[in-house]
Each structure stands twice: as C-alpha cells, then as structure tokens.
Scaffold this motif. Structure first.
Motif, PDB file in Angstrom:
ATOM      1  N   VAL A 525      -0.027   4.237   3.010  1.00 14.89           N
ATOM      2  CA  VAL A 525      -0.059   2.940   3.685  1.00 14.89           C
ATOM      3  C   VAL A 525      -0.923   1.976   2.879  1.00 14.89           C
ATOM      4  CG1 VAL A 525      -0.559   1.744   5.847  1.00 14.89           C
ATOM      5  CG2 VAL A 525       0.124   4.160   5.884  1.00 14.89           C
ATOM      6  N   ASN A 526      -0.431   0.759   2.692  1.00 15.49           N
ATOM      7  CA  ASN A 526      -1.183  -0.294   2.014  1.00 15.49           C
ATOM      8  C   ASN A 526      -1.144  -1.560   2.853  1.00 15.49           C
ATOM      9  OD1 ASN A 526      -2.156   0.678  -0.693  1.00 15.49           O
ATOM     10  ND2 ASN A 526      -0.001   1.203  -0.883  1.00 15.49           N
ATOM     11  N   THR A 527      -2.305  -2.132   3.084  1.00 13.22           N
ATOM     12  CA  THR A 527      -2.408  -3.421   3.770  1.00 13.22           C
ATOM     13  C   THR A 527      -2.767  -4.486   2.728  1.00 13.22           C
ATOM     14  OG1 THR A 527      -4.712  -2.905   4.301  1.00 13.22           O
ATOM     15  CG2 THR A 527      -3.056  -2.390   5.971  1.00 13.22           C
ATOM     16  N   ARG A 600      10.977   5.899   7.992  1.00 10.15           N
ATOM     17  CA  ARG A 600      10.984   4.597   7.302  1.00 10.15           C
ATOM     18  C   ARG A 600      11.475   3.490   8.229  1.00 10.15           C
ATOM     19  NH1 ARG A 600      13.327   8.024   3.126  1.00 10.15           N
ATOM     20  NH2 ARG A 600      11.745   8.449   1.525  1.00 10.15           N
ATOM     21  N   GLY A 604       9.120   0.450   9.659  1.00 11.60           N
ATOM     22  CA  GLY A 604       9.499  -0.836   9.075  1.00 11.60           C
ATOM     23  C   GLY A 604       9.232  -2.013   9.988  1.00 11.60           C
ATOM     24  N   SER A 607       4.190  -5.015  11.217  1.00 10.15           N
ATOM     25  CA  SER A 607       3.760  -6.074  10.306  1.00 10.15           C
ATOM     26  C   SER A 607       2.321  -5.816   9.874  1.00 10.15           C
ATOM     27  CB  SER A 607       3.869  -7.441  10.981  1.00 10.15           C
ATOM     28  OG  SER A 607       3.053  -7.481  12.144  1.00 10.15           O
ATOM     29  N   SER A 610       2.520  -2.019   4.362  1.00 14.56           N
ATOM     30  CA  SER A 610       3.702  -1.423   3.737  1.00 14.56           C
ATOM     31  C   SER A 610       3.553   0.089   3.770  1.00 14.56           C
ATOM     32  CB  SER A 610       3.855  -1.913   2.295  1.00 14.56           C
ATOM     33  OG  SER A 610       2.720  -1.564   1.516  1.00 14.56           O
ATOM     34  N   PHE A 612       5.038   3.863   2.406  1.00 12.73           N
ATOM     35  CA  PHE A 612       5.818   4.642   1.449  1.00 12.73           C
ATOM     36  C   PHE A 612       5.866   6.080   1.945  1.00 12.73           C
ATOM     37  CE2 PHE A 612       5.738   7.267  -2.538  1.00 12.73           C
ATOM     38  CZ  PHE A 612       7.085   7.109  -2.825  1.00 12.73           C
ATOM     39  N   PHE A 664       7.229   1.466  -7.690  1.00 17.37           N
ATOM     40  CA  PHE A 664       6.086   0.690  -7.211  1.00 17.37           C
ATOM     41  C   PHE A 664       4.855   1.060  -8.026  1.00 17.37           C
ATOM     42  CE2 PHE A 664       5.792   4.666  -5.019  1.00 17.37           C
ATOM     43  CZ  PHE A 664       4.434   4.914  -4.915  1.00 17.37           C
TER      44      PHE A 664
END
Length: 673
Positions: A525-527, A600, A604, A607, A610, A612, A664
C-alpha cells in the motif's frame, strides 16, 4: 560373479536390508524444506543516523561504507536503500556457492575500516553486519484484546523478553525478530520548541545534560591496601530509570541562582524506542514475529517445537494477550527431491520386472526349473542391466554439475535419480534373481498324468487375468505388424506428434518455477508522499474492514509504516498479509489468481491510496514479489527529479509491451523515502 546371489540368497537379503536401513536413516536425517536454497548469498549492513533524512544519509553515511565494502571477495554487486527515518541498508550479493558466514566476516572487516569516517551519532548507534537468510518458515502474531490495558509496546516487550529468546534456543532457528520497527521500552523526551526558544536552550544542551546525569560508572571502593578495618565497595545507582528522575535533570544554572530543569522545556514519558509503525491482526493491536530456518535444518521439527513452546507459553500470558500462528510453510522434502523419488520408483520397479520377465520367459519357452531359468536369464541380461544403469546415470549426473541457480535447483533431483538408478541395478542383480529362484513356480510343464482339479476362485481369477493379458498382448503385436506394413502411417503420426510438441513449446507460458497457491497473498500500500502514519492508518483501516469480509479470508494482518518492496520504513507505506482459508472453505472463488483479482476490485474503491496485490515467490531469496526486478542506475550524478522523469519514461515503455501486466517503481523524487 552374480551367481553367488542365486546360490546364497541370504547374502542378497542382507545387502537389501542394508540399503533399507540407509534409506530410513536418510529419510529421518534429510532437511525438510519446500525448495533448495538457490538464491545467491547476501550480506546486509545496516546503520542509523538519528534525525537525518534520506538524502543526508546518502551523502554522509552511504559513500564511506560503499567505498570500503566495494570489491570484497566474491562480491557481484551491492544496492543501498536510505529512508527518511535515518536508516541505511546496504545489501551485498555474492557469487553462488560462496560461504555466507565467511562473506559476512569479510564484509564486517571492510565496515570496520570505514567506521572512523562515519558521523559520531552513527557510530554510537552501531553499524550491524549480518548474512541474510531466505528460508522464512513461520510467522507468529501476538495481539491484545483490551487495548486500554495492554498496548502494542507492552506486547512487543513481553514477546522480546519472554517469547523470542525461547524461540531462538530451538535447534534449527536461524533468526526470530519482530516486524515493523523496534518497540523496546525507552525514555522519550518530547521537546517543547516554544519553551526552548523562551529559555534559549538548544537540543544539544539537553542531550549533554542527559548524558552527563544519566550514565553508568564504576566508582571503585574504599580501604583497599590500607590499615583500615573495613573495605567498602561504592555503589552507584547508574542510569536513571523513571520519568520524574529525568524531569529533575538540571540543564543549567541561571545567573539569578535559579535552575532550569528538563521538565521546564520538555515532556518525559516511558514509551517505545520508535513509533514508525502500527501492526494490527484482525483489527486488534499486535506484533508479528518472523522466524527464519537455518540452512540444512528440519523445518518440520522446528515448527513442531515452536508450536509446543507457544502452547506452553500461552498458559502464562497476561490476561487479554493471545497468539495467532497465521503463517507456516508446507512440511515436506523439497519438491525437486520428491519429483526425483517419484520417477525413481518407476525405474526401480522396472529393473526388477526385467529380471522376473526374463526368468519367466526361460521357464515358459524352455521348460526350465526356477533356479536353472534364473541362472540362464541372468547370464544373458546382466550386461544389459549394467549398460542401462550406466547410460541412465550418465543422463542425470551432468545435471548435478550445472552452474548457477538452475544447477543448484536441479542438483538434488539429479543426484537422487542417479543414486536411485544405481540402487535399482544393485537390487536387480542381487535380490531379484534370488527371490525369482526361490518363489517362482513352474506352471508351464505338462501335468497330464495328474487328475484334474476343479479350479478355485483364486485360480479362476488368475486364469482370467492371464487370458485378458495375452489377448491385449496379441492386439498390441498385431498393431505393431500393421504399422510395420504401413510405414507412412507411423511416420505421419510421428510428424504430427512433433508438430504438436513444437506448438506447445511455443505457446505454453514459460518461467523458472510456476506460481503455486500458498494460501497467502500480500498487498503493498502506498499513500501520497508526505502522508503521516496516522493518515496511512486511516486508509489501512478501510482496507482491513473490506478484506476481512471476503469469503476466502481467514486472517488479515496489516503493518503501517513499512515498505515490503524496498524493506524500508516510511509513514506513507504499508503492507497487508491475507491468510486464506483452506481451498474447500473459500466459497465460490477458490483459485488464488481469481481471489487476487477480487481483492484488486475490492480495494480499488478506496481513495487516498494505491494497492499492489501480489503473491510471494515460490522460491524465496530473489525478490519479495513473484515478478521481474529491474534496476536503473544514474551514472551521470544528475538531479533526482531528472532521474525520476527517465524512470517514468522507462515504465511507460514497459507498459506498452503485451507480456507485461503492471510495471511500477517505489522511487519518489518529490519526497524520497
């Protein structure tokens, strides 16, 4: 020379018993692991520069260490990762076959040469060197059911004091550590910038005052080598241990006679060494202990011992503390050895069948007795058995001497096959003829002088089987004669099979090792850059709630503040581990690829982050992701933003290729992590 085994069957039996004993010993002593360790050995060097950001670490710490380590014996390359928490990790990779322990010693010697060039704060924290081990076999979670009573720091320290030392003492355990940063109890001093400005106090003054007042010392003793009656050993209480003791530390004495104490400019509390991560298991504050197996050890024995130890320790857990063993590996001989054993079974049986069939043919066609037929048959086929053994062993043995990861992976397979083939030949030349001479019956001689006896059920069954087998044999022989007369049909069939083989080779997906359903998926997870740990945790809470509702989900473990892809800490990164239920309990969707697609789609809709979704590699050691890793290197020494633009262009070109699903990078020039 092999006639002696027919004449003395006890000798053949003894040889076979010895082979069985050796097999049992090998079965009990062989290490149990899913796959052999095929990844090149690597050594990890870690350093911490408190308060520094990633760029500062790369400028002041990394160059000295990298220059000193570069060129160490058998090194292939190295990579460095710096984080904004001041940590630096340098991974040095070595040629396959290099002794990992010796490599770690060589790297440690190089690191010692660079110590004098490092900042004093880094040397004070310590630079550690350790070989990396890839056999991750178990993950144990410990969580608190009442967060108002026991927090994550308490659970981590309880495990560090009472659980991890017990695990490390179990034979075969290479390492056991808590994921997600150090949570050891520490005295936290939170400085108040406003008060410090008012009193004109700098952080260095505060640090010097604490170091001067809280220290360990050896004060000595009174009365040694004197005429006094008594000797006294001076006792010193050592470092301060309570928050109020730190609060009363005098920072300085003012001109008016007043004293400025630490409590006047800071808040002191007993807390954790770091607050850079939050771990939750099924929504409850927790810690995760990762366990790595030593090379050559038995993972089955390790996991059994750990389970027993945890069951025993759980009885003395504080009320509200629970354990959850949410990940363990499959317990079996590695897959390549098992595959070789499966093939070897057929080969071993085949050699014995050759001997029995040859003896049976002599008895049927020449009317010889069992012993005479065995002598004559072995005289004819001994050379053939030896030749077949040598040829088949020659096929597999060269595979065991291949270089690289492929050679290491198939080495056990090759040697298992070759040894099994040799044992098969020994069995076919010793025990099989001895048993044939002893137990085969001559049912082919004429017995017309004996009265007919009504056959029983057993005899009728075997007569029927022989009749069916002879009928099948006659049809097979008839088919061969037909193909001999119509050679064009045989060649056409061969050509068709060849074309089908070529087509399948061209169209079948290729890969080193196919992906397996390990019942376990991970989510990176990336914010957005600059997001705080609390902001990332809000996103993680939404993800945890959604994942826990999936039919296939059993346990959801989330670690905020940790980037699994780069093995670094970052408040804007996180990782989620989802342990799946057994296949029959997963509901409508059972295939792991379909479950990953479902995850996924579910995530999705969140908000602010992201996601993966990926599975761990079947063979550990090369990467944390079942994917291809590529490295871009800027040899011009340009600016980071320019390098970031080039990397994005490269990713864009990769995404245009039809065989690549996702490309990515974790590199962020706008806010380096």
């Amino acid at each position: 020379m092999f006639k002696i085994f027919i004449q003395r069957p006890v000798l053949a039996t003894v040889i076979s018993i010895l082979l069985v004993i050796l097999g049992v010993l090998g079965l009990t002593k062989l290490p149990l692991q899913q796959f052999p360790d095929i990844a090149p050995p690597s050594v990890l060097v870690t350093a911490v520069y408190p308060g520094a950001n990633a760029e500062t670490v790369l400028r002041s710490v990394a160059p000295s260490l990298e220059e000193s380590i570069n060129g160490v014996e058998n090194m292939t390359y190295m990579s460095s990762t710096a984080s904004n928490d001041g940590s630096l990790a340098i991974t040095i990779f070595f040629k396959l076959g290099t002794n990992a322990d010796q490599a770690a010693v060589n790297v440690q010697n190089r690191v010692a040469q660079a110590t004098s060039q490092l900042p004093a704060e880094v040397v004070q924290q310590g630079v550690t060197t350790a070989k990396q081990q890839n056999s991750f076999i178990m993950a144990i979670g410990m969580y608190t059911e009442d967060e108002s009573k026991y927090d994550q720091t308490f659970v981590a320290n309880y495990a560090q004091i009472n659980i991890i030392p017990e695990i490390k003492r179990i034979p075969g355990v290479g390492s056991a550590a808590i994921f997600g940063g150090v949570k050891d109890y520490s005295m936290r001093v939170w400085l108040n910038p406003t008060q410090m400005t008012t009193y004109k106090v700098t952080p260095n003054e505060v640090m010097k005052a604490i170091q001067d007042k809280s220290l360990e010392a050896a004060p000595g003793k009174f009365g040694e080598k004197s005429k006094e009656v008594f000797e006294y050993v001076i006792k010193y209480k050592g470092k301060l241990t309570k928050p109020e003791e730190y609060e009363n530390i005098a920072i300085r004495a003012n001109a008016d006679g007043s004293i400025l104490h630490l409590k006047d400019v800071a808040r002191v509390e007993l807390g954790a060494y770091s607050y850079n991560s939050i771990t939750r298991i099924n929504g409850k504050k927790a810690i995760v202990i990762g366990i790595i197996q030593l090379a050559g050890s038995n993972s089955n024995d390790i996991q059994v011992a750990i389970n027993k130890m945890m069951e025993k320790s759980e009885k003395s857990f504080p009320a509200g503390i629970k354990k959850n063993i949410f990940y363990s590996t499959k317990v079996a001989l590695d897959q390549s050895t098992l595959f070789a054993l499966i093939l070897a079974i057929g080969i071993v049986v085949d050699d014995a069948i050759v001997v029995v069939e040859a003896v049976h043919a002599k008895m049927e066609h020449k009317g010889l007795g069992p012993k005479a037929a065995t002598h004559e048959a072995m005289h004819e086929i001994t050379g053939a058995i030896i030749s077949i053994t040598l040829v088949m062993a020659a096929v597999f043995l060269p595979v065991g001497f291949m270089e690289g990861s492929t050679g290491v992976f198939y080495r056990q397979f090759a040697f298992t096959m070759a040894i099994a083939i040799v044992i098969s030949a020994v069995n076919a030349l010793t025990l099989s003829p001895a048993l044939a001479a002893l137990f085969l019956k001559d049912n082919h001689s004429s017995h017309s002088d004996q009265p007919e006896v009504k056959p029983n059920f057993k005899q009728r069954f075997f007569n029927g089987f022989n009749h069916s087998f002879n009928s099948l044999t006659n049809r097979y022989v008839g088919g061969l004669k037909f193909l001999v007369r119509h050679k064009w049909l045989s060649m056409g069939g061969l050509a068709l099979i060849t074309l089908a083989t070529v087509f399948m080779v061209k169209t079948t997906p290729a890969g080193f090792i196919p992906t397996e359903d390990q019942g376990f998926i991970a989510i990176a997870v990336n914010t957005p850059s600059g997001t705080s740990l609390e902001g990332t945790q809000k996103v993680m809470t939404q993800a945890e709630n959604m994942l826990s509702k999936l039919d296939a989900s059993r346990d959801v473990t989330a670690i905020s503040g940790f980037n699994l892809l780069t093995n670094s800490t970052s408040p804007s990164s996180a990782v989620v581990f989802v342990l799946l239920k057994p296949n029959e309990e997963r509901g409508a969707v059972k295939n792991i690829e379909e479950i990953m697609n479902q995850v996924r789609g579910t995530l999705g809709g969140i908000s602010g982050g992201s996601f993966f979704v990926f599975s761990f590699p079947t063979v550990p050691g090369f990467s944390n992701v079942e994917a291809l890793d590529m490295v871009l290197q800027d040899k011009t020494g340009g600016k980071l933003d320019k390098f970031s633009g080039i990397s994005q262009q490269f990713i864009g070109e990769l995404m245009k290729r039809p065989e690549i699903a996702v490309a990515f990078t974790s590199f962020k020039a706008d806010y380096p992590q």
